[in-house]
Motif scaffolding. Structure first.
Motif, PDB file in Angstrom:
ATOM      1  N   MET A 111       0.845  -1.194   0.000  1.00 46.13           N
ATOM      2  CA  MET A 111       0.000   0.000   0.000  1.00 46.13           C
ATOM      3  C   MET A 111       0.873   1.233   0.000  1.00 46.13           C
ATOM      4  N   ASP A 112       0.260   2.359  -0.379  1.00 42.26           N
ATOM      5  CA  ASP A 112       0.987   3.624  -0.387  1.00 42.26           C
ATOM      6  C   ASP A 112      -0.013   4.749  -0.191  1.00 42.26           C
ATOM      7  N   TRP A 113       0.450   5.845   0.426  1.00 44.66           N
ATOM      8  CA  TRP A 113      -0.367   7.031   0.651  1.00 44.66           C
ATOM      9  C   TRP A 113      -0.241   7.996  -0.518  1.00 44.66           C
ATOM     10  N   CYS A 114      -1.305   8.716  -0.778  1.00 44.43           N
ATOM     11  CA  CYS A 114      -1.256   9.860  -1.674  1.00 44.43           C
ATOM     12  C   CYS A 114      -0.750  11.060  -0.879  1.00 44.43           C
ATOM     13  N   LYS A 115      -0.157  12.014  -1.577  1.00 43.91           N
ATOM     14  CA  LYS A 115       0.358  13.214  -0.910  1.00 43.91           C
ATOM     15  C   LYS A 115      -0.757  14.048  -0.274  1.00 43.91           C
ATOM     16  N   ASP A 116      -2.028  13.813  -0.673  1.00 44.23           N
ATOM     17  CA  ASP A 116      -3.131  14.576  -0.092  1.00 44.23           C
ATOM     18  C   ASP A 116      -3.492  14.107   1.314  1.00 44.23           C
ATOM     19  N   LYS A 117      -2.771  13.066   1.818  1.00 46.40           N
ATOM     20  CA  LYS A 117      -2.920  12.545   3.185  1.00 46.40           C
ATOM     21  C   LYS A 117      -4.263  11.866   3.417  1.00 46.40           C
ATOM     22  N   ARG A 118      -4.991  11.604   2.357  1.00 49.10           N
ATOM     23  CA  ARG A 118      -6.331  11.027   2.495  1.00 49.10           C
ATOM     24  C   ARG A 118      -6.494   9.729   1.718  1.00 49.10           C
ATOM     25  N   ARG A 119      -5.990   9.691   0.515  1.00 45.26           N
ATOM     26  CA  ARG A 119      -6.209   8.526  -0.338  1.00 45.26           C
ATOM     27  C   ARG A 119      -5.080   7.514  -0.200  1.00 45.26           C
TER      28      ARG A 119
END
Length: 405
Positions: A111-119
């Protein structure tokens, strides 16, 4: 890293003797060739001086390794935990699962986070790649890959694309749009091609380049638009299982770990290994840079996590307990760097005090081994993924295909 071993045999014409045989990849001056085993062994002896043998060269290499360790030991004047004695101990803290993301039909692998801290993007053994809204637990996009065991996925820095790959030996990039009815598979772009499974991928500081690691023992840097190989990295003696890019925006280095028990730091411009560490006793499943970029942590099947200081050029801490007998599958730092989160094959997540080397918390919730975890870009949550088919997120510091808080 997993309970299954993947063996890929490629048959064809040898580039040296032109006979139809099982082939193996061989690199000469950064050019990849396909040799059969006899020709590969002959090539390995080319260029030897008189009275030189492979055995003597191996012996000389081991001698040089010993001398390097002696030089490192001369600079080893104090232990990290001794320096940290003056630092105030961490107080008690509690983290709870905030969200559980359900939708995969098999083991969550990455898994990985989006830079928007939400997705969040996640990949699974079920062949699915899913983009989640971690706040609402809604699925925003889903892609079915042409193979199972999608072992790697990554979010582009802009948040407008994802990359993924696995047993198809490829790294594919999918653009994301607001039109949820659009066929994402039609816009797929195959960027990277390895000769064995893709184990990890990560965009650089732009959407235009991507780093990959593979079971063929190599890492590679690719141009996303053209699919051109920009740089290849050869040095691991077995499958490369993980990589992490240096955190600096101008950083030109990354670290990789693999089944040869080595963690290697690479210069992306030259393709050369600039530092190597070989203190683990089994496969290295995960590597992660310290937030400042001056150190990195690793997690291994030997049931330990270790911290390496790049300036001191040595291992400075080991995070382990006698009661921990299962391998560490994934590691990540808190935003401050004071905490190290590590997911283990015994279904738990251990939280370590990086400075003092002590375990400050242990988190339960998953019903199978924890395969991946990442702290959110703003450091307020972390997500973990597991073989129990779920992701969980926690605040203040976790998300695990369950969300924690």
């Amino acid at each position: 890293m997993c309970d299954q071993t993947f063996l890929v045999n490629v048959f064809g014409s040898c580039d040296k003797c032109f006979k139809q045989r099982a082939l193996r990849p061989v690199f000469k001056k950064s050019q990849q060739l396909s040799y059969c085993s006899p020709c590969a062994e002959i090539m390995a002896t080319d260029g030897l001086h008189e009275n030189e043998t492979l055995a003597s060269l191996k012996s000389e290499a081991e001698s040089l390794k010993g001398k390097l360790e002696e030089e490192r030991a001369k600079l080893h004047d104090v232990e990290l935990h001794q320096v940290a004695e003056r630092v105030e101990a961490l107080g008690q803290f509690v983290m709870k699962t905030r969200r559980t993301l359900k939708g995969h039909g098999n083991k969550v692998l990455c898994m990985d986070w989006c830079k928007d801290k939400r997705r969040i993007v996640s990949s699974s053994q079920d062949g699915k790649v899913i983009v989640w809204d971690s706040f609402t637990t809604n699925k925003e996009h889903a892609v079915t890959m042409p193979c199972t065991w999608v072992m790697a996925c990554a979010y582009a820095p802009s948040g407008c694309a994802i990359a993924c790959g696995g047993l198809d030996n490829k790294c594919s990039v999918y653009p994301l749009t607001f039109d949820k009815n659009e066929n994402m598979a039609a816009k797929k772009k195959s960027v990277a091609m390895h000769t064995n499974y893709l184990s990890a991928c990560s965009f650089t500081n732009s959407d235009m380049q991507i780093l990959t690691a593979s079971g063929d023992g190599t890492c590679a840097l690719w141009d996303v638009e053209s699919g051109q190989l920009l740089q290849s990295f050869h040095g691991h003696g077995a499958d490369v299982l993980c990589l992490d890019l240096a955190p600096s925006e101008t950083g030109n280095t990354f670290v990789s770990g693999g089944c040869d028990k080595k963690a290697m730091v690479w210069d992306m411009r030259s393709g050369q290994c600039v530092q190597a560490f070989e203190t683990h006793e089994s496969d290295i499943n995960s590597v992660r840079y310290y937030p400042s970029g001056d150190a990195f942590a690793s997690g291994s099947d030997d049931a330990t996590c270790r911290l390496y200081d790049l300036r001191a050029d040595r291992e400075v801490a080991i995070y382990s307990k006698e009661s921990i007998i299962f391998g560490a599958s994934s590691v990540d730092f808190s935003l401050s760097g004071r905490l190290l989160f590590a997911g283990y094959n015994d279904y738990t997540i251990n939280v370590w005090d990086v400075l003092k080397g002590s375990r400050v918390s242990i988190l339960f919730g998953h019903e199978n081994r924890v395969s991946t975890l990442r702290v959110s870009p703003d450091g307020t949550a972390f997500c973990s993924g597991s073989w129990d088919h779920t992701l969980r997120t926690k605040n203040y510091l976790f998300v695990s295909l369950q969300v924690w808080a």
